[in-house]
Design a protein around this motif. Structure first.
Motif, PDB file in Angstrom:
ATOM      1  N   TRP A 154      -7.878  -2.199  13.054  1.00 46.34           N
ATOM      2  CA  TRP A 154      -7.806  -3.422  12.257  1.00 46.34           C
ATOM      3  C   TRP A 154      -7.847  -3.130  10.762  1.00 46.34           C
ATOM      4  O   TRP A 154      -7.027  -3.640   9.993  1.00 46.34           O
ATOM      5  CB  TRP A 154      -8.960  -4.357  12.637  1.00 46.34           C
ATOM      6  CG  TRP A 154      -8.770  -5.029  13.948  1.00 46.34           C
ATOM      7  CD1 TRP A 154      -9.393  -4.745  15.133  1.00 46.34           C
ATOM      8  CD2 TRP A 154      -7.867  -6.103  14.229  1.00 46.34           C
ATOM      9  NE1 TRP A 154      -8.941  -5.564  16.134  1.00 46.34           N
ATOM     10  CE2 TRP A 154      -8.005  -6.408  15.606  1.00 46.34           C
ATOM     11  CE3 TRP A 154      -6.967  -6.833  13.467  1.00 46.34           C
ATOM     12  CZ2 TRP A 154      -7.274  -7.430  16.225  1.00 46.34           C
ATOM     13  CZ3 TRP A 154      -6.225  -7.840  14.080  1.00 46.34           C
ATOM     14  CH2 TRP A 154      -6.388  -8.118  15.440  1.00 46.34           C
ATOM     15  N   ILE A 155      -8.777  -2.316  10.334  1.00 41.92           N
ATOM     16  CA  ILE A 155      -8.950  -2.056   8.900  1.00 41.92           C
ATOM     17  C   ILE A 155      -7.724  -1.374   8.309  1.00 41.92           C
ATOM     18  O   ILE A 155      -7.140  -1.835   7.310  1.00 41.92           O
ATOM     19  CB  ILE A 155     -10.208  -1.193   8.653  1.00 41.92           C
ATOM     20  CG1 ILE A 155     -11.470  -2.002   8.955  1.00 41.92           C
ATOM     21  CG2 ILE A 155     -10.233  -0.692   7.204  1.00 41.92           C
ATOM     22  CD1 ILE A 155     -12.749  -1.185   8.889  1.00 41.92           C
ATOM     23  N   ASP A 160      -2.416  -1.167   5.548  1.00 40.68           N
ATOM     24  CA  ASP A 160      -1.029  -0.706   5.565  1.00 40.68           C
ATOM     25  C   ASP A 160      -0.069  -1.875   5.377  1.00 40.68           C
ATOM     26  O   ASP A 160       0.943  -1.752   4.681  1.00 40.68           O
ATOM     27  CB  ASP A 160      -0.745   0.007   6.888  1.00 40.68           C
ATOM     28  CG  ASP A 160       0.297   1.104   6.730  1.00 40.68           C
ATOM     29  OD1 ASP A 160       0.233   1.844   5.732  1.00 40.68           O
ATOM     30  OD2 ASP A 160       1.178   1.218   7.594  1.00 40.68           O
ATOM     31  N   ILE A 161      -0.396  -3.006   5.984  1.00 43.79           N
ATOM     32  CA  ILE A 161       0.452  -4.197   5.825  1.00 43.79           C
ATOM     33  C   ILE A 161       0.467  -4.640   4.371  1.00 43.79           C
ATOM     34  O   ILE A 161       1.525  -5.001   3.824  1.00 43.79           O
ATOM     35  CB  ILE A 161      -0.042  -5.332   6.745  1.00 43.79           C
ATOM     36  CG1 ILE A 161       0.244  -4.971   8.211  1.00 43.79           C
ATOM     37  CG2 ILE A 161       0.628  -6.656   6.384  1.00 43.79           C
ATOM     38  CD1 ILE A 161      -0.344  -5.942   9.212  1.00 43.79           C
ATOM     39  N   VAL A 165       3.738  -4.982   1.991  1.00 42.43           N
ATOM     40  CA  VAL A 165       4.102  -6.211   1.280  1.00 42.43           C
ATOM     41  C   VAL A 165       4.339  -5.927  -0.198  1.00 42.43           C
ATOM     42  O   VAL A 165       5.336  -6.375  -0.782  1.00 42.43           O
ATOM     43  CB  VAL A 165       3.001  -7.277   1.462  1.00 42.43           C
ATOM     44  CG1 VAL A 165       3.239  -8.462   0.532  1.00 42.43           C
ATOM     45  CG2 VAL A 165       2.966  -7.758   2.914  1.00 42.43           C
ATOM     46  N   LEU A 166       3.431  -5.178  -0.811  1.00 39.88           N
ATOM     47  CA  LEU A 166       3.571  -4.866  -2.232  1.00 39.88           C
ATOM     48  C   LEU A 166       4.820  -4.031  -2.501  1.00 39.88           C
ATOM     49  O   LEU A 166       5.607  -4.326  -3.415  1.00 39.88           O
ATOM     50  CB  LEU A 166       2.331  -4.120  -2.728  1.00 39.88           C
ATOM     51  CG  LEU A 166       1.040  -4.930  -2.834  1.00 39.88           C
ATOM     52  CD1 LEU A 166      -0.140  -4.012  -3.134  1.00 39.88           C
ATOM     53  CD2 LEU A 166       1.165  -6.004  -3.908  1.00 39.88           C
ATOM     54  N   GLN A 167       5.030  -2.998  -1.696  1.00 48.69           N
ATOM     55  CA  GLN A 167       6.193  -2.133  -1.905  1.00 48.69           C
ATOM     56  C   GLN A 167       7.494  -2.863  -1.599  1.00 48.69           C
ATOM     57  O   GLN A 167       8.487  -2.707  -2.314  1.00 48.69           O
ATOM     58  CB  GLN A 167       6.073  -0.881  -1.036  1.00 48.69           C
ATOM     59  CG  GLN A 167       4.925   0.034  -1.453  1.00 48.69           C
ATOM     60  CD  GLN A 167       4.812   1.244  -0.545  1.00 48.69           C
ATOM     61  OE1 GLN A 167       5.707   2.067  -0.478  1.00 48.69           O
ATOM     62  NE2 GLN A 167       3.698   1.363   0.156  1.00 48.69           N
ATOM     63  N   GLN A 198      -1.619   2.582  -0.941  1.00 48.56           N
ATOM     64  CA  GLN A 198      -1.399   3.422   0.238  1.00 48.56           C
ATOM     65  C   GLN A 198      -2.143   4.753   0.099  1.00 48.56           C
ATOM     66  O   GLN A 198      -2.745   5.234   1.063  1.00 48.56           O
ATOM     67  CB  GLN A 198       0.094   3.673   0.443  1.00 48.56           C
ATOM     68  CG  GLN A 198       0.428   4.376   1.753  1.00 48.56           C
ATOM     69  CD  GLN A 198       1.925   4.502   1.967  1.00 48.56           C
ATOM     70  OE1 GLN A 198       2.726   4.053   1.168  1.00 48.56           O
ATOM     71  NE2 GLN A 198       2.307   5.131   3.060  1.00 48.56           N
ATOM     72  N   VAL A 199      -2.116   5.341  -1.089  1.00 49.17           N
ATOM     73  CA  VAL A 199      -2.833   6.591  -1.328  1.00 49.17           C
ATOM     74  C   VAL A 199      -4.339   6.386  -1.179  1.00 49.17           C
ATOM     75  O   VAL A 199      -5.032   7.208  -0.557  1.00 49.17           O
ATOM     76  CB  VAL A 199      -2.498   7.155  -2.723  1.00 49.17           C
ATOM     77  CG1 VAL A 199      -3.454   8.276  -3.101  1.00 49.17           C
ATOM     78  CG2 VAL A 199      -1.058   7.667  -2.761  1.00 49.17           C
TER      79      VAL A 199
END
Length: 338
Positions: A154-155, A160-161, A165-167, A198-199
């Motif tokens: 979940w976390i 990652d989602i 969305v941002l990318q 992400q990093v």
């Protein structure tokens, strides 16, 4: 008569020179193909993308897409299949876009396809890595984990989602913005934010994995016999090694992308194709091959056993049942499989 002409000659020459310079450094909004007025150096990348390298990447990701379709259906690893399927598809489309740019570096459609696909798709491969940790913890022992096993999915998938969305939003804005528009910088900033997030997510994930591994190692003599046996099988060690290498290469690629985009469009890193091929293309190829060759259906069948036993929302009591129950062949959840 000659004197006035000589006096204005430098002015005329300067104006002519300014006109030529403006032609090559001015507005390229109308450029649609390579011409003397629209040189390849004026494009965002400043080069013709290498046909051989991009064709190789396209073919490899297409092959991995087919492989994951078969393996996912064969072993019913549905969530893993979805993550890797979209990752491979997007990478293949991204390199198809770069092949279009090889033939015409000014092609807007080719640029839009490759920037959107190649920016966001490594997040799907990262998701594939995240999905496995819960099942590893279930098998080796949840008591050594800082978090309940079910929380990992979940976390990190939610993180990652957010990165996707941002990318994705940044790539879409940058791809559709007019040349010279401030919206290009907005898109770049959003993509940067997504990759930085992400990093950060990868660093936290890696830290938790490292901590779990160290705690497991320090208590290796107290492991349940079946967990100890699994930990020493060749297939499971190969699985862990593949995950570790995939993690490292995805992380390396993300750091490269931050450096590439930090100075805006047309910077020296962005216009170095060798760096791109090695630190973007090769890194994600290695990650994809690791997640394909060491597919959990092949080397970590316990992951599927959890789904068959209904442990998708695993609790501590159910984890204990995993270590106590035995299938018909008398080997607990396939621990005897080599």
């Amino acid at each position: 008569m000659a004197s006035p002409m000589l006096e204005i000659l430098p002015t005329l020459l300067k104006r002519a020179n300014d006109t030529v310079n403006n032609t090559h450094t001015g507005d390229f909004d109308l450029c649609v193909d390579i011409t003397p007025e629209c040189p390849v150096e004026a494009t965002i990348y400043g080069y013709y993308p290498n046909l051989g390298a991009n064709a190789f990447f396209l073919a490899l990701f297409a092959a991995c897409l087919v492989a994951h379709t078969y393996l996912g259906l064969r072993y019913k690893t549905w969530t893993y299949l979805i993550a890797l399927w979209f990752g491979c598809l997007g990478e293949a489309l991204g390199y198809a876009g770069r092949i279009i740019l090889h033939h015409n570096p000014w092609d807007g459609n080719g640029f839009d396809i490759q920037i959107c696909c190649l920016i966001i798709c490594p997040a799907f491969f990262a998701a594939g890595v995240y999905l496995t940790l819960k099942h590893i913890v279930i098998e080796l022992g949840p008591s050594y984990s800082h978090l309940p096993a079910r929380w990992y999915t979940w976390i990190f998938i939610l993180c990652d989602i957010l990165s996707l969305v941002l990318q994705g939003a940044g790539g879409g804005i940058a791809a559709t913005a007019d040349h010279g528009s401030n919206m290009i910088d907005v898109g770049n900033d959003l993509m940067m934010a997504g990759i930085v997030w992400q990093v950060i997510t990868l660093i936290v994930f890696g830290s938790l994995c490292t901590s779990y591994a160290l705690r497991l190692r320090s208590n290796k003599n107290n492991l349940p016999p079946k967990a100890y046996q699994l930990l020493h099988t060749t297939r499971f060690r190969a699985f862990l090694g593949g995950l570790a290498l995939a993690y490292i290469t995805i992380f390396t690629r993300c750091v490269f992308r931050i450096a590439e985009m930090a100075n805006g469009w047309k910077n020296s890193i962005m216009q170095d194709e060798t760096d791109f091929i090695i630190l973007e293309g090769v890194m994600i190829v290695i990650a994809t091959l690791c997640l394909t060759i060491f597919h959990p259906g092949l080397v970590f069948p316990e992951m599927q056993d959890h789904k068959l036993k209904g442990l998708s929302g695993v609790t501590e009591q159910e984890v204990k049942e995993v270590h106590q129950s035995s299938p018909e062949d008398g080997s607990p959840l396939g621990y005897g499989r080599k």
